[in-house]
Design a protein around this motif. Sequence first.
Motif, PDB file in Angstrom:
ATOM      1  N   GLN A  53       0.857  -1.195   0.000  1.00 51.58           N
ATOM      2  CA  GLN A  53       0.000   0.000   0.000  1.00 51.58           C
ATOM      3  C   GLN A  53       0.888   1.239   0.000  1.00 51.58           C
ATOM      4  OE1 GLN A  53      -3.384   0.616   0.263  1.00 51.58           O
ATOM      5  NE2 GLN A  53      -3.987  -1.533   0.075  1.00 51.58           N
ATOM      6  N   VAL A  54       0.530   2.227  -0.814  1.00 52.04           N
ATOM      7  CA  VAL A  54       1.357   3.431  -0.849  1.00 52.04           C
ATOM      8  C   VAL A  54       0.570   4.669  -0.420  1.00 52.04           C
ATOM      9  CG1 VAL A  54       2.947   2.606  -2.630  1.00 52.04           C
ATOM     10  CG2 VAL A  54       0.859   3.811  -3.305  1.00 52.04           C
ATOM     11  N   THR A  55       1.291   5.616   0.139  1.00 52.81           N
ATOM     12  CA  THR A  55       0.680   6.917   0.407  1.00 52.81           C
ATOM     13  C   THR A  55       0.899   7.744  -0.853  1.00 52.81           C
ATOM     14  OG1 THR A  55       2.749   7.722   1.307  1.00 52.81           O
ATOM     15  CG2 THR A  55       1.162   6.874   2.873  1.00 52.81           C
ATOM     16  N   SER A  56      -0.063   8.540  -1.165  1.00 52.21           N
ATOM     17  CA  SER A  56       0.005   9.245  -2.436  1.00 52.21           C
ATOM     18  C   SER A  56       1.077  10.335  -2.417  1.00 52.21           C
ATOM     19  CB  SER A  56      -1.346   9.852  -2.751  1.00 52.21           C
ATOM     20  OG  SER A  56      -1.223  10.624  -3.893  1.00 52.21           O
ATOM     21  N   VAL A  57       1.917  10.322  -3.406  1.00 49.93           N
ATOM     22  CA  VAL A  57       2.939  11.360  -3.539  1.00 49.93           C
ATOM     23  C   VAL A  57       2.293  12.642  -4.019  1.00 49.93           C
ATOM     24  CG1 VAL A  57       5.000  12.043  -4.811  1.00 49.93           C
ATOM     25  CG2 VAL A  57       4.701   9.692  -4.101  1.00 49.93           C
ATOM     26  N   SER A  58       1.284  12.468  -4.842  1.00 47.94           N
ATOM     27  CA  SER A  58       0.733  13.631  -5.524  1.00 47.94           C
ATOM     28  C   SER A  58      -0.447  14.234  -4.780  1.00 47.94           C
ATOM     29  CB  SER A  58       0.314  13.233  -6.929  1.00 47.94           C
ATOM     30  OG  SER A  58      -0.537  12.135  -6.851  1.00 47.94           O
ATOM     31  N   LYS A  59      -0.488  14.067  -3.456  1.00 45.28           N
ATOM     32  CA  LYS A  59      -1.601  14.690  -2.752  1.00 45.28           C
ATOM     33  C   LYS A  59      -1.467  16.199  -2.854  1.00 45.28           C
ATOM     34  CE  LYS A  59       0.340  14.834   1.884  1.00 45.28           C
ATOM     35  NZ  LYS A  59       0.523  14.068   3.069  1.00 45.28           N
ATOM     36  N   LYS A  60      -2.585  16.848  -2.857  1.00 44.84           N
ATOM     37  CA  LYS A  60      -2.598  18.292  -3.027  1.00 44.84           C
ATOM     38  C   LYS A  60      -1.947  18.952  -1.829  1.00 44.84           C
ATOM     39  CE  LYS A  60      -4.265  20.442  -6.504  1.00 44.84           C
ATOM     40  NZ  LYS A  60      -3.511  21.517  -7.120  1.00 44.84           N
ATOM     41  N   GLU A 554      -9.690  17.203   3.392  1.00 45.05           N
ATOM     42  CA  GLU A 554      -9.164  16.545   2.208  1.00 45.05           C
ATOM     43  C   GLU A 554     -10.001  16.907   0.979  1.00 45.05           C
ATOM     44  OE1 GLU A 554      -8.859  12.304   2.633  1.00 45.05           O
ATOM     45  OE2 GLU A 554      -8.180  12.126   0.552  1.00 45.05           O
ATOM     46  N   LYS A 555     -11.304  17.079   1.197  1.00 51.27           N
ATOM     47  CA  LYS A 555     -12.182  17.316   0.053  1.00 51.27           C
ATOM     48  C   LYS A 555     -12.748  18.720  -0.002  1.00 51.27           C
ATOM     49  CE  LYS A 555     -13.231  12.560  -0.661  1.00 51.27           C
ATOM     50  NZ  LYS A 555     -14.167  11.495  -0.803  1.00 51.27           N
ATOM     51  N   VAL A 556     -12.303  19.598   0.877  1.00 46.94           N
ATOM     52  CA  VAL A 556     -12.848  20.953   0.898  1.00 46.94           C
ATOM     53  C   VAL A 556     -11.707  21.965   0.836  1.00 46.94           C
ATOM     54  CG1 VAL A 556     -14.259  22.617   2.153  1.00 46.94           C
ATOM     55  CG2 VAL A 556     -14.814  20.181   2.285  1.00 46.94           C
ATOM     56  N   LYS A 557     -11.813  22.860  -0.139  1.00 45.19           N
ATOM     57  CA  LYS A 557     -10.752  23.849  -0.349  1.00 45.19           C
ATOM     58  C   LYS A 557     -11.353  25.244  -0.437  1.00 45.19           C
ATOM     59  CE  LYS A 557      -9.194  24.811  -4.427  1.00 45.19           C
ATOM     60  NZ  LYS A 557      -8.761  24.660  -5.805  1.00 45.19           N
ATOM     61  N   PHE A 558     -10.674  26.227   0.168  1.00 50.61           N
ATOM     62  CA  PHE A 558     -11.117  27.615   0.078  1.00 50.61           C
ATOM     63  C   PHE A 558     -10.008  28.482  -0.501  1.00 50.61           C
ATOM     64  CE2 PHE A 558     -13.539  25.897   3.690  1.00 50.61           C
ATOM     65  CZ  PHE A 558     -14.831  26.249   3.329  1.00 50.61           C
ATOM     66  N   ASP A 559     -10.389  29.433  -1.335  1.00 45.98           N
ATOM     67  CA  ASP A 559      -9.448  30.430  -1.839  1.00 45.98           C
ATOM     68  C   ASP A 559     -10.071  31.789  -1.616  1.00 45.98           C
ATOM     69  OD1 ASP A 559      -7.094  29.174  -3.438  1.00 45.98           O
ATOM     70  OD2 ASP A 559      -8.859  27.977  -3.943  1.00 45.98           O
ATOM     71  N   TRP A 591     -15.884  21.738  -3.039  1.00 44.87           N
ATOM     72  CA  TRP A 591     -16.170  20.583  -2.188  1.00 44.87           C
ATOM     73  C   TRP A 591     -16.368  19.371  -3.077  1.00 44.87           C
ATOM     74  CZ3 TRP A 591     -21.483  19.671   0.607  1.00 44.87           C
ATOM     75  CH2 TRP A 591     -21.393  18.500   1.396  1.00 44.87           C
ATOM     76  N   LYS A 592     -15.453  18.395  -2.950  1.00 45.49           N
ATOM     77  CA  LYS A 592     -15.587  17.152  -3.710  1.00 45.49           C
ATOM     78  C   LYS A 592     -16.427  16.206  -2.859  1.00 45.49           C
ATOM     79  CE  LYS A 592     -11.375  17.648  -6.387  1.00 45.49           C
ATOM     80  NZ  LYS A 592     -10.987  19.005  -5.943  1.00 45.49           N
ATOM     81  N   ILE A 593     -17.717  16.234  -3.079  1.00 39.15           N
ATOM     82  CA  ILE A 593     -18.649  15.498  -2.215  1.00 39.15           C
ATOM     83  C   ILE A 593     -18.387  13.998  -2.331  1.00 39.15           C
ATOM     84  CG2 ILE A 593     -21.091  15.116  -1.661  1.00 39.15           C
ATOM     85  CD1 ILE A 593     -21.592  17.882  -3.067  1.00 39.15           C
ATOM     86  N   THR A 594     -18.350  13.502  -3.557  1.00 38.55           N
ATOM     87  CA  THR A 594     -17.970  12.106  -3.795  1.00 38.55           C
ATOM     88  C   THR A 594     -17.083  12.119  -5.035  1.00 38.55           C
ATOM     89  OG1 THR A 594     -19.751  11.605  -5.349  1.00 38.55           O
ATOM     90  CG2 THR A 594     -20.264  11.318  -3.007  1.00 38.55           C
ATOM     91  N   ASP A 595     -16.636  10.937  -5.467  1.00 39.67           N
ATOM     92  CA  ASP A 595     -15.797  10.884  -6.665  1.00 39.67           C
ATOM     93  C   ASP A 595     -16.542  11.385  -7.898  1.00 39.67           C
ATOM     94  OD1 ASP A 595     -13.674   9.985  -5.298  1.00 39.67           O
ATOM     95  OD2 ASP A 595     -13.934   7.870  -5.812  1.00 39.67           O
ATOM     96  N   SER A 596     -17.862  11.300  -7.851  1.00 29.28           N
ATOM     97  CA  SER A 596     -18.608  11.677  -9.047  1.00 29.28           C
ATOM     98  C   SER A 596     -19.432  12.959  -8.879  1.00 29.28           C
ATOM     99  CB  SER A 596     -19.527  10.529  -9.463  1.00 29.28           C
ATOM    100  OG  SER A 596     -20.394  10.233  -8.404  1.00 29.28           O
ATOM    101  N   LEU A 597     -19.294  13.600  -7.738  1.00 29.57           N
ATOM    102  CA  LEU A 597     -20.111  14.789  -7.499  1.00 29.57           C
ATOM    103  C   LEU A 597     -19.282  15.870  -6.819  1.00 29.57           C
ATOM    104  CD1 LEU A 597     -23.121  15.623  -7.832  1.00 29.57           C
ATOM    105  CD2 LEU A 597     -23.441  14.979  -5.444  1.00 29.57           C
ATOM    106  N   SER A 598     -19.313  17.082  -7.367  1.00 26.34           N
ATOM    107  CA  SER A 598     -18.603  18.168  -6.693  1.00 26.34           C
ATOM    108  C   SER A 598     -19.426  19.446  -6.746  1.00 26.34           C
ATOM    109  CB  SER A 598     -17.218  18.370  -7.293  1.00 26.34           C
ATOM    110  OG  SER A 598     -17.340  18.689  -8.651  1.00 26.34           O
ATOM    111  N   PHE A 599     -19.094  20.324  -5.817  1.00 26.46           N
ATOM    112  CA  PHE A 599     -19.850  21.557  -5.637  1.00 26.46           C
ATOM    113  C   PHE A 599     -18.873  22.720  -5.546  1.00 26.46           C
ATOM    114  CE2 PHE A 599     -21.520  24.719  -2.636  1.00 26.46           C
ATOM    115  CZ  PHE A 599     -22.732  25.030  -3.232  1.00 26.46           C
ATOM    116  N   ASP A 600     -19.119  23.780  -6.310  1.00 27.61           N
ATOM    117  CA  ASP A 600     -18.268  24.963  -6.252  1.00 27.61           C
ATOM    118  C   ASP A 600     -19.114  26.189  -5.952  1.00 27.61           C
ATOM    119  OD1 ASP A 600     -15.625  23.896  -7.284  1.00 27.61           O
ATOM    120  OD2 ASP A 600     -16.964  23.306  -8.912  1.00 27.61           O
ATOM    121  N   PHE A 601     -18.535  27.036  -5.125  1.00 31.55           N
ATOM    122  CA  PHE A 601     -19.193  28.299  -4.791  1.00 31.55           C
ATOM    123  C   PHE A 601     -18.192  29.419  -5.030  1.00 31.55           C
ATOM    124  CE2 PHE A 601     -19.483  31.752  -1.722  1.00 31.55           C
ATOM    125  CZ  PHE A 601     -20.773  32.192  -1.920  1.00 31.55           C
ATOM    126  N   TRP A 602     -18.667  30.550  -5.540  1.00 33.66           N
ATOM    127  CA  TRP A 602     -17.787  31.711  -5.728  1.00 33.66           C
ATOM    128  C   TRP A 602     -18.577  32.970  -5.398  1.00 33.66           C
ATOM    129  CZ3 TRP A 602     -15.048  33.187 -11.013  1.00 33.66           C
ATOM    130  CH2 TRP A 602     -14.111  34.220 -10.764  1.00 33.66           C
TER     131      TRP A 602
END
Lengths: 682, 194
Positions: A53-60, A554-559, A591-602
């Motif tokens: 098992q590997v930890t992801s190198v390319s994590k954000k 992990e799945k929620v980012k703010f700018d 917000w990456k709610i699931t792998d197939s669903l995401s939500f963006d607010f601006w």
Amino acid sequence: MLDLFTDKQAQANRKRMGAGIMLGTALFATSATAQVNETDLTTLSIEDLMGIQVTSVSKKSQSLSDSAAAIFVITAEDIQQSGATCIPELLRMVPGLNVARIDANKWAVSSRGFNSRFSDKLLVLMDGRSVYNPLYSGVYWEVQDTMLDDIERIEVIRGPGATIWGANAVNGVINIITKHAGDTLGGLAVAGGGTEERAFAAGRYGTTITEGVYGRLYAKGNSRDSYQFVTGEDSEDSWESYRSGFRVDGSLASSNSFNIQGDIYKGDLNQTVILPTLTDPAFFIDNDNVDTKGGNILASWTQYTSGGGEVDLQFYYDRASRDEMTNHEESDTLDLEFQHHFSFGEKQDLIWGLHYRYISEKFYNTFWTKLEPENADTNLFSFFVQDEYTALKDTLIFTLGSKFEHNDYTGYEIQPSLRALYSPLKNHKLWGAVSRAVRTPHRVERNATLTTIILPSSNPINPLSIPAAAGVTSNADFDSQIVVAYEAGYRYLVNQTLSLDLALFYNDYDDLRSTEPTLPTINGSYGAVYNQFTNAAAGTSHGLELAVAWQALEKVKFDFAYSYINEDYTDIYITQASDAPIHQFSLRANWKITDSLSFDFWGRYVSDAAGIYVYNPGDPYYTIDDYFTADIQITYRPTSQLDIALIGQNLLTESHEEYVQEFWSLPTEIERGVYLKATYRF
Amino acid sequence: MIAGPDSYHNFLGRKALKRFSRSTVLFLLTFCWCASVPAAPRDEYAVKAAFVMNFAMLTEWPETAFSNPTENITLCVVGTSTLPQAFQSIEGKKIGKRLLHVEAVDSQATTPKCHIVFYKDEVDTADLVRTLSAVRGKPVLTVGEKERVTKLGGAIHFYTQNGKLKFAINPTVIAKQGLKLSSRLLKIATLIDN
């Protein structure tokens, strides 16, 4: 100098601006975690390695920019999450920029003040090709476009960039960089529509032409709805645009890279104009159709030397034409550039270059716009040199350089800068810069007379007893406008999920454009009372810009971005400039709610602003109210090949006003819009 | 955790309890030891470095690729940042009669003589295309962190599946480079043809 053209050149350019731009967020490689007590992986068989098992190198994660300048990078991910459908709308996320939509097909974009439809202190490049209009040194944003999915990033530098990029890079430089053709292999189809974004479709296909040479072709079309006047009536400014282009990238050996690309476009824009006339009631309002057409072709070659240096050669040809009621203009531009970048000893990194540009312009005079002469050819030559000196490895870097330019209007111009970057610790960076930049005169200031209003004889400011045409007129002695900018910045990486980027500036302007009344003249049945361009204004501005990026979960980012500016120039009536909004906020959430669903607010807030509007009854000082607005995007990804997104724009109010063009236009409000978009990759 | 809860003391005799405990300890120890390798996730670069070392062992270069039978196998790690520690730690490992030599190469440089090139993900596409074109048809094993590298003519790329590293090989590219891969390698790889 002009060119962020291949990624290679982009790297060279980053070097020029200080010490290399790291993207605001970048793929972060955790160095070997050196977990002692664990099995030495090199003793395992390859079959056993497959079970680890590997930890992801390319994590954000985040890293700090090494640039000694106020820089912000819009990434491909930011573009995808914005829901925007054109380039100027994307720029709203950049601190220090003011983006104001004038009507459905016009924008005013500026950096650190002086915003206008005719903003002239900002340099905009697309893959190394300058896109400002030589007539007034501004940008027709409505014709600057490409497939948004093919944009690699947009680098925005606030403050002078003239040492490298030359005249016009007074208050900022915007570099729009599209993807290498090797990154766009395969097909992409986009289609959708809605209330304001009536209908759009785009397609791109990329392929391997031969080993080591890649290419893509694209075509797109947009049909957009009209907005409304502040009075509530339809502003009849709907528009359609079509565009197609290609890009080829390759290498013939490990010592070279080349690129050839081109685009053609056509725009069919409606607008409502208010134009002065000699017959009563001295003006008329009409629907006008603007026909825009253009194309460009660009080629570049980079040769790598064995010592680690590189030589770049770039050529482009650009043609643009615009035909509307008030003017018909055509321009042909030829541009040639050479650059050499190399290291000298351990501590010196040198870059120098030569540049030549030839512009041939044709103009067809109208009652409202007269150029004397109508046609003009201009030449621009320049040389620049910049040295990056590492005083203390990884800790203290100085960058000193200057541009030496010769133009047909003011002769030689010198634009030096000194920058320093200090990194006391890996997660703290401080920078400072002093630079001088000039905005050289453009054709309107030297050759044009614009008639913006007819003053009836009854008007108290008309000194004549007959109707008088008024507006602005050129001055053969109009000189360059000068800024000396003092800048400082601080970047702090609080931890791997939170970073701050603060920039401060103090701009000292001299010889700013102003206008002075000329002696009234009589021109047959009507008089003429024009204001002439002069360089009698001056002033200062200071401000602060803050960008915060926070990966909260992990799945929620703010700018977050905040801009503050305080301007103190000679009287607005004399400069005919604008009062910038003092405060601007932008908050983006993903917000990456699931792998197939995401939500963006601006969400955005822009405080009160003002400009000069010649048709404002009584007093031309026109105020724009502050506004809040917000966009939302919901993206559903049923398969890895298909995205379906629902986007709502400017949702908080039915409509709001952002700007008014100084003349020939009626105040227009931006409307709320909703659209659906499908993206298919194959 | 190993000693049973109080209820066991009442339920089982002392001896039985002792035996039970001992066997439980043994069992759990064995289990834990077995599980320790796959259970703790490892740094991706450490695993990739180990994979690359295995690729070196399972690849046969033509004789012309080396000037003598004991010349080092040079692994070039191409990127813009420092060499990951995991790659430093495979320096000097024995590959048959040869030793593995690891070199960090700046992505802007023209590629020096390498037998294996490992492209870090940060390498930009123009540099990737340029350096790949330089080794085309030559006995150099090209390995990338992402699929991009094989799409642009590289031989091997890594990918992650259920948190485990896998790799894909393009046999056409391998053949063109004049390399031979062990059937053991081909058996566990995903074969692709871009």
